[in-house]
Design a protein around this motif. Structure first.
Motif, mmCIF file in Angstrom:
data_model
loop_
_atom_site.group_PDB
_atom_site.id
_atom_site.type_symbol
_atom_site.label_atom_id
_atom_site.label_comp_id
_atom_site.label_asym_id
_atom_site.label_seq_id
_atom_site.Cartn_x
_atom_site.Cartn_y
_atom_site.Cartn_z
ATOM 1 N N UNK A 300 0.816 -1.214 0.000
ATOM 2 C CA UNK A 300 0.000 0.000 0.000
ATOM 3 C C UNK A 300 0.849 1.264 0.000
ATOM 4 N N UNK A 301 2.031 1.207 0.617
ATOM 5 C CA UNK A 301 2.858 2.398 0.710
ATOM 6 C C UNK A 301 3.972 2.190 1.699
ATOM 7 N N UNK A 302 4.477 3.303 2.228
ATOM 8 C CA UNK A 302 5.572 3.252 3.186
ATOM 9 C C UNK A 302 5.285 4.156 4.367
ATOM 10 N N UNK A 303 5.925 3.843 5.494
ATOM 11 C CA UNK A 303 5.867 4.675 6.683
ATOM 12 C C UNK A 303 7.300 4.984 7.087
ATOM 13 N N UNK A 304 7.618 6.274 7.241
ATOM 14 C CA UNK A 304 8.928 6.697 7.710
ATOM 15 C C UNK A 304 8.847 6.974 9.207
ATOM 16 N N UNK A 305 9.977 6.804 9.877
ATOM 17 C CA UNK A 305 10.013 7.072 11.317
ATOM 18 C C UNK A 305 9.538 8.496 11.619
ATOM 19 N N UNK A 306 9.901 9.438 10.783
ATOM 20 C CA UNK A 306 9.490 10.833 10.984
ATOM 21 C C UNK A 306 7.976 11.011 10.905
ATOM 22 N N UNK A 307 7.298 10.076 10.246
ATOM 23 C CA UNK A 307 5.846 10.180 10.114
ATOM 24 C C UNK A 307 5.130 9.996 11.449
#
Length: 316
Positions: A300-307
């Protein structure tokens, strides 16, 4: 659906509930929380007349509850408790059918309702309907207790510390079942707990009590972001406030859609996981990005730690 107007209850010198007013709307998942002796269980029991109020008024669908015969009222309100209270010499099916039998339902309707509820609560009907309570685990017994409370399709479900005696894994599983049940049925649920994490997970609205009075009522986000006083802050827990806030949102709320040609990171997490779970995954795996997948494992996508950092809208 339920309206309490200046309701009070006294036990000798103890004022268990003190001139309390509260409206419970249809379709809410309202959680009553507080320390020992805060009045939460007494308040719950006054709704179905297991405890009679001394003062004020309790209205159900606009009528004072004392205008109903107690048994008539209780048949319109399911009730599930920590001790479960299943009849040991009755089968699972007969336990669930207790109220429908009293209401005179025919056998075919009762059998269909029993099977539907067992399936809804994750118990295979063919496997469990003829078992006895002592042949079930604690979690399975609790599921049967919830099924019995729902058997006659009550307008309101009351739950008093229903998962308090269960191990953490079973408790988490049943909490997820209750969330799913509320989403699919739209049933009005009032639950008592002393566990703030359970309240934050389940509630559409939390009512925090102390000494029989409401200290604060609001959504989980409202209590976390704007506690009314130091008591609320302490009860919620100041040290892990940020983690609790992360627990109220899911990965899907923050994921970054994939651009064309982007590869999904090897470390992945489900879109329905909480941001609190994502934080733990980032730390344990020592990565700065996670791939996000749906229930079938599709990207579906990506998640960054900053998110995980608050968005401007979260601070508003």
């Amino acid at each position: 659906m339920i309206e309490l107007q200046g309701v009070g209850k006294r036990y000798g010198a103890l004022q268990a509930v003190d001139a309390l007013s509260l409206t419970i709307e249809a379709g809410e998942f309202l959680v009553l929380i507080g320390g020992s002796g805060s009045g939460k269980s007494t308040l719950l029991k006054m709704i179905n007349r297991l405890v009679e109020h001394d003062s004020g008024r309790v209205l159900f669908q606009g009528a004072e509850i004392r205008s109903f015969a107690p048994e008539q009222l209780r048949r319109r309100m399911g009730y599930a408790i920590q001790s479960i209270g299943l009849f040991p010499h009755w089968t699972v099916a007969r336990n669930i059918a207790t109220v429908p039998v009293l209401l005179g339902w025919d056998k075919a309707r009762i059998a269909a309702r029993v099977d539907a509820l067992l399936a809804l609560l994750g118990l295979e009907p063919a496997q469990y309907r003829r078992r006895y309570p002592q042949q079930l685990s604690g979690g399975q017994q609790q599921r049967v207790g919830v099924a019995r409370a729902l058997a006659a399709d009550p307008e309101l479900l009351l739950m008093d510390e229903p998962f308090g005696a269960l191990d953490p894994i079973t408790r988490q599983s049943l909490q997820q079942e209750m969330l799913r049940l509320h989403r699919t049925s739209g049933k009005t649920i009032v639950l008592v707990t002393h566990d703030i994490d359970e309240a934050l997970l389940l509630a559409t609205r939390i009512v925090l009590l102390e000494h029989g009075r409401i200290v604060q009522a609001g959504t989980p986000t409202q209590l976390l972001r704007a506690p009314a006083n130091a008591f609320v802050s302490d009860f919620i827990g100041r040290a892990d406030l940020g983690l609790k806030l992360l627990g109220l949102q899911t990965v899907a709320d923050r994921l970054r859609p994939l651009d064309g040609g982007q590869d999904l990171p090897a470390d992945r997490i489900g879109a329905d996981a909480s941001l609190r779970e994502a934080m733990s995954t980032f730390v344990v795996r020592g990565v700065a990005r996670l791939g996000v997948v749906d229930g079938a494992g599709a990207p579906l996508g990506m998640l960054h730690f900053d998110d995980l950092l608050p968005h401007p809208r979260d601070r508003a």
